[in-house]
Scaffold this active site. Sequence first.
Site, PDB file in Angstrom:
ATOM      1  N   SER A 139       0.863  -1.182   0.000  1.00  0.00           N
ATOM      2  CA  SER A 139       0.000   0.000   0.000  1.00  0.00           C
ATOM      3  C   SER A 139       0.895   1.225   0.000  1.00  0.00           C
ATOM      4  CB  SER A 139      -0.880   0.004   1.252  1.00  0.00           C
ATOM      5  OG  SER A 139      -1.541   1.239   1.436  1.00  0.00           O
ATOM      6  N   TYR A 152      -2.704  -1.124  10.308  1.00  0.00           N
ATOM      7  CA  TYR A 152      -2.586  -1.247   8.848  1.00  0.00           C
ATOM      8  C   TYR A 152      -1.243  -0.722   8.371  1.00  0.00           C
ATOM      9  CZ  TYR A 152      -4.080  -1.060   3.936  1.00  0.00           C
ATOM     10  OH  TYR A 152      -4.194  -1.241   2.579  1.00  0.00           O
TER      11      TYR A 152
END
Length: 257
Positions: A139, A152
């Site tokens: 990401s 995350y």
Amino acid sequence: MTLKGKRAIVTGSNSGIGLGVAEELAKAGAEVVINSFTDRDEDHALAAKIAADHGVSVRYIAADMSNGDACRALVEKAGGCDILVNNAGIQHVAAIEDFPVDKWNAIIAINLSSAFHTTAAALPGMKAAGWGRVINIASAHGLTASPFKSAYVAAKHGVVGLTKTVALEVAGKGITCNAICPGYVLTPLVEAQIPDTMKQYNMDRETVVRDVLLQRQPSKQFATTEQLGGTVVFLCSGAAEQITGTTISVDGGWTAL
């Protein structure tokens, strides 16, 4: 290019980015195993549809990616793989002092530890074959951070570190390992969030997309699942043989800021 004769496993692939990646790999001729934690008729029907659309073998294998043994069993049930795409992931947003411990544990397990387990299970077969591709869907948050996304961000930074380590361990063995770092991608999940966000901010769709969802994405355009899948296929090509241990950002300029 053709990936005929190669078997690919894509984790977390019955929707969103994973499904887009699976579609592009099938289009390129690979045999594909798609995966999620459910085991529904529609999951197997999805595999059959991809197979029919592209004329390749596609199977659905259920596995709980929060369970290390299940991650390793997925690779075994698939019969090993030439291409491993670690895509499974979940998200939760909260301040650190309010972050539920069970959510932290689940995100680390699914977003990071699953990639460790599947890679460990897949590498012996790749080494024996003298060819392999491990591609981790990280990401933009594997390279930068945002508040309230501690688990995350930590997991995706971990994925980037794992990618580099694996690449060094298999260098010279015909195997590469890289991470793709998407920004905002237009998936059904993101699409479903737009109407509520419009109401929350009292904005039209275009303004919500440009000024809220894509605030940090300079291109002001979503990446697409097809683009992510195309990047995966490129990393499996001969042109990418010397690309290993690195990140490829597909984020509209997010991490250039």
